[in-house]
Design a protein around this motif. Structure first.
Motif, PDB file in Angstrom:
ATOM      1  N   TRP A 104       0.836  -1.197   0.000  1.00  0.00           N
ATOM      2  CA  TRP A 104       0.000   0.000   0.000  1.00  0.00           C
ATOM      3  C   TRP A 104       0.872   1.248   0.000  1.00  0.00           C
ATOM      4  O   TRP A 104       0.590   2.212  -0.693  1.00  0.00           O
ATOM      5  CB  TRP A 104      -0.921  -0.016   1.220  1.00  0.00           C
ATOM      6  N   ARG A 105       1.958   1.227   0.787  1.00  0.00           N
ATOM      7  CA  ARG A 105       2.868   2.386   0.828  1.00  0.00           C
ATOM      8  C   ARG A 105       3.611   2.555  -0.494  1.00  0.00           C
ATOM      9  O   ARG A 105       3.873   3.664  -0.940  1.00  0.00           O
ATOM     10  CB  ARG A 105       3.865   2.230   1.970  1.00  0.00           C
ATOM     11  N   ARG A 106       3.970   1.430  -1.114  1.00  0.00           N
ATOM     12  CA  ARG A 106       4.719   1.467  -2.373  1.00  0.00           C
ATOM     13  C   ARG A 106       3.861   2.020  -3.511  1.00  0.00           C
ATOM     14  O   ARG A 106       4.357   2.719  -4.383  1.00  0.00           O
ATOM     15  CB  ARG A 106       5.194   0.053  -2.721  1.00  0.00           C
ATOM     16  N   THR A 107       2.584   1.681  -3.524  1.00  0.00           N
ATOM     17  CA  THR A 107       1.674   2.153  -4.580  1.00  0.00           C
ATOM     18  C   THR A 107       0.391   2.678  -3.929  1.00  0.00           C
ATOM     19  O   THR A 107      -0.617   1.980  -3.879  1.00  0.00           O
ATOM     20  CB  THR A 107       1.322   1.013  -5.562  1.00  0.00           C
ATOM     21  N   PRO A 108       0.406   3.907  -3.430  1.00  0.00           N
ATOM     22  CA  PRO A 108      -0.778   4.453  -2.766  1.00  0.00           C
ATOM     23  C   PRO A 108      -1.917   4.776  -3.737  1.00  0.00           C
ATOM     24  O   PRO A 108      -3.042   5.003  -3.309  1.00  0.00           O
ATOM     25  CB  PRO A 108      -0.259   5.722  -2.089  1.00  0.00           C
ATOM     26  N   HIS A 109      -1.650   4.786  -5.020  1.00  0.00           N
ATOM     27  CA  HIS A 109      -2.681   5.091  -6.019  1.00  0.00           C
ATOM     28  C   HIS A 109      -3.379   3.789  -6.468  1.00  0.00           C
ATOM     29  O   HIS A 109      -2.892   2.698  -6.210  1.00  0.00           O
ATOM     30  CB  HIS A 109      -2.078   5.817  -7.215  1.00  0.00           C
TER      31      HIS A 109
END
Length: 182
Positions: free
Chosen positions: A74-79
């Motif tokens: 989730w932190r790596r790809t918040p979009h």
């Protein structure tokens, strides 16, 4: 030389007597209502082999996620969505299952499993609007990389959102007309 030995065994179904299984028959995964928390149980798939449990979920913060790996993804790809021009022809469309050719518009939707881990699903530009979970992306502004797309590809995605908006407005106007009659 090396000898390769392939052994075919009957399909093993949990809870089904071996007398009822047929050799080489496809194993059908349980429906979501039959699923348990057992990690050894297969996850449900549709007829094409795609996982049914992958959905576009929106979490307010990483603390809502079950596992540390889910928080990390989730932190790596918040979009939730990305768009680009396909750099190769190695991606397959999740909607039509066709190859996304090099140079074609490619949209990536980040879907989450039951634990919140993000998994990418690619789509042709035109197929993106047809996928049910893509309806949760509310505007073209939510798609990362729209600014870098060539005008032609950007117009394809903007057209999908405009068409969706017109369809919603059309449904709302029909509902208002019905309510005036009653």
């Amino acid at each position: 030389g090396t000898i390769l030995l392939l052994i075919r065994s009957p399909a093993v179904l949990v809870g089904v007597p071996s007398s009822q299984t047929m050799p080489h028959s496809p194993v059908h995964a349980p429906t979501p209502t039959q699923m348990t928390a057992d990690p050894h149980q297969p996850l449900p798939r549709d007829s094409t082999g795609s996982y049914l449990h992958l959905k576009l979920k929106r979490f307010a913060s990483p603390s809502e996620l079950r596992t540390s790996y889910a928080r990390q993804t989730w932190r790596r790809t918040p979009h939730d969505a990305e768009a680009d021009v396909a750099p190769s022809a190695r991606s397959k469309c999740r909607q039509c299952h066709g190859v996304i050719e090099k140079g074609d518009l490619r949209v990536r939707l980040w879907l989450q499993c039951h634990e919140g881990c993000k998994n990418s699903a690619y789509f042709h530009g035109a197929c993106f609007g047809e996928y049910p979970e893509a309806g949760k992306v509310e505007s073209a502004g939510e798609i990362v990389g729209m600014e870098q797309l060539p005008d032609e590809e950007r117009k394809i995605l903007e057209g999908i959102f405009e068409e969706r908006k017109r369809a919603v407005e059309g449904d709302n106007s029909r509902t208002k007309k019905r309510s005036r009659r009653t």
